[in-house]
Design a protein around this motif. Structure first.
Motif, PDB file in Angstrom:
ATOM      1  N   VAL A  14      22.792 -30.660  21.137  1.00  0.00           N
ATOM      2  CA  VAL A  14      21.855 -29.518  20.933  1.00  0.00           C
ATOM      3  C   VAL A  14      23.131 -28.263  21.438  1.00  0.00           C
ATOM      4  O   VAL A  14      23.501 -28.321  22.500  1.00  0.00           O
ATOM      5  CB  VAL A  14      20.759 -29.322  21.717  1.00  0.00           C
ATOM      6  CG1 VAL A  14      19.916 -27.949  21.679  1.00  0.00           C
ATOM      7  CG2 VAL A  14      19.520 -30.444  21.266  1.00  0.00           C
ATOM      8  N   SER A  15      22.945 -27.401  20.490  1.00  0.00           N
ATOM      9  CA  SER A  15      23.952 -26.130  21.063  1.00  0.00           C
ATOM     10  C   SER A  15      23.201 -25.460  22.240  1.00  0.00           C
ATOM     11  O   SER A  15      22.194 -25.760  22.652  1.00  0.00           O
ATOM     12  CB  SER A  15      23.930 -25.109  19.833  1.00  0.00           C
ATOM     13  OG  SER A  15      22.453 -24.570  19.622  1.00  0.00           O
ATOM     14  N   GLY A  16      24.156 -24.745  22.991  1.00  0.00           N
ATOM     15  CA  GLY A  16      23.793 -23.885  24.332  1.00  0.00           C
ATOM     16  C   GLY A  16      22.491 -23.075  23.783  1.00  0.00           C
ATOM     17  O   GLY A  16      21.681 -22.911  25.080  1.00  0.00           O
ATOM     18  N   ASP A  17      22.297 -22.261  22.848  1.00  0.00           N
ATOM     19  CA  ASP A  17      21.345 -21.618  22.422  1.00  0.00           C
ATOM     20  C   ASP A  17      19.994 -22.278  22.221  1.00  0.00           C
ATOM     21  O   ASP A  17      18.902 -21.664  21.916  1.00  0.00           O
ATOM     22  CB  ASP A  17      21.531 -20.308  21.508  1.00  0.00           C
ATOM     23  CG  ASP A  17      21.681 -20.937  20.043  1.00  0.00           C
ATOM     24  OD1 ASP A  17      21.857 -22.076  19.860  1.00  0.00           O
ATOM     25  OD2 ASP A  17      22.171 -19.871  19.435  1.00  0.00           O
ATOM     26  N   ARG A  18      20.181 -23.627  21.890  1.00  0.00           N
ATOM     27  CA  ARG A  18      18.903 -24.558  21.534  1.00  0.00           C
ATOM     28  C   ARG A  18      18.468 -24.320  20.173  1.00  0.00           C
ATOM     29  O   ARG A  18      17.512 -24.845  19.854  1.00  0.00           O
ATOM     30  CB  ARG A  18      18.031 -24.676  22.715  1.00  0.00           C
ATOM     31  CG  ARG A  18      18.532 -24.796  24.083  1.00  0.00           C
ATOM     32  CD  ARG A  18      17.523 -25.377  25.050  1.00  0.00           C
ATOM     33  NE  ARG A  18      17.124 -26.646  24.843  1.00  0.00           N
ATOM     34  CZ  ARG A  18      17.974 -27.893  25.149  1.00  0.00           C
ATOM     35  NH1 ARG A  18      19.236 -27.773  25.554  1.00  0.00           N
ATOM     36  NH2 ARG A  18      17.375 -29.141  25.092  1.00  0.00           N
ATOM     37  N   ARG A  19      19.421 -23.508  19.269  1.00  0.00           N
ATOM     38  CA  ARG A  19      18.948 -23.271  18.016  1.00  0.00           C
ATOM     39  C   ARG A  19      19.554 -24.261  17.072  1.00  0.00           C
ATOM     40  O   ARG A  19      19.036 -23.934  15.739  1.00  0.00           O
ATOM     41  CB  ARG A  19      18.993 -21.827  17.895  1.00  0.00           C
ATOM     42  CG  ARG A  19      18.143 -21.141  18.632  1.00  0.00           C
ATOM     43  CD  ARG A  19      18.038 -19.273  17.970  1.00  0.00           C
ATOM     44  NE  ARG A  19      17.649 -18.716  19.038  1.00  0.00           N
ATOM     45  CZ  ARG A  19      16.261 -18.533  19.411  1.00  0.00           C
ATOM     46  NH1 ARG A  19      15.469 -19.065  18.421  1.00  0.00           N
ATOM     47  NH2 ARG A  19      15.812 -17.570  20.250  1.00  0.00           N
ATOM     48  N   THR A  20      20.372 -25.146  17.323  1.00  0.00           N
ATOM     49  CA  THR A  20      20.958 -25.998  16.497  1.00  0.00           C
ATOM     50  C   THR A  20      21.119 -27.298  16.952  1.00  0.00           C
ATOM     51  O   THR A  20      21.439 -27.569  18.292  1.00  0.00           O
ATOM     52  CB  THR A  20      22.436 -25.208  16.144  1.00  0.00           C
ATOM     53  OG1 THR A  20      22.555 -23.956  15.627  1.00  0.00           O
ATOM     54  CG2 THR A  20      23.291 -26.171  14.945  1.00  0.00           C
ATOM     55  N   LEU A  21      20.954 -28.289  16.192  1.00  0.00           N
ATOM     56  CA  LEU A  21      21.669 -29.758  16.591  1.00  0.00           C
ATOM     57  C   LEU A  21      22.449 -30.152  15.417  1.00  0.00           C
ATOM     58  O   LEU A  21      22.376 -30.214  14.316  1.00  0.00           O
ATOM     59  CB  LEU A  21      20.120 -30.559  16.260  1.00  0.00           C
ATOM     60  CG  LEU A  21      20.317 -32.189  16.293  1.00  0.00           C
ATOM     61  CD1 LEU A  21      20.529 -32.427  18.013  1.00  0.00           C
ATOM     62  CD2 LEU A  21      19.194 -33.036  15.916  1.00  0.00           C
TER      63      LEU A  21
END
Length: 122
Positions: A14-21
């Motif tokens: 999961v990306s740091g901004d939690r918007r992408t897996l």
């Protein structure tokens, strides 16, 4: 069996901004799947219904984020989103297919929203 049924991830991140897996598969394929797309195409009964005709169009999820990734056996993950949705079981095959067809799935989603007078932001 086809390549989707044999899809096996080597990494889920999961990306740091939690918007992408980001899903990387054993055969080298790697896909960045937006939280919004994963949420609106969730394989849950809540979104998919029990037949294609019952599938729900979910709008207003442009800002959704992934709150948690929970392993389900060795074949899938359950994604928990920050809007409370947590019933979708994302199999490796589903993630592989979504990654390969991402552009088409986005186009279908945007067209559905437009047809129903809905938007990604509200």
């Amino acid at each position: 069996m086809g390549k989707h049924t044999e899809a096996w991830p080597t990494e889920l991140k999961v990306s740091g901004d939690r918007r992408t897996l980001r899903v990387t598969f054993k055969d080298g394929r790697s896909y960045a799947l937006e939280a919004e797309l994963l949420r609106v195409r969730s394989p849950s009964a809540e979104v998919q219904g029990h037949s294609p005709a019952q599938r729900v169009t979910v709008g207003g999820k442009a800002d959704v984020a992934i709150a948690d990734v929970v392993a389900v056996g060795n074949y899938a993950v359950r994604l928990v989103f920050d809007d409370g949705h947590s019933t979708g079981i994302f199999t490796w095959a589903f993630l592989s297919e979504l990654g390969e067809a991402k552009d088409e799935r986005w186009a279908e989603y945007v067209a559905e929203l437009s047809q129903k007078g809905m938007s990604r932001t509200g």
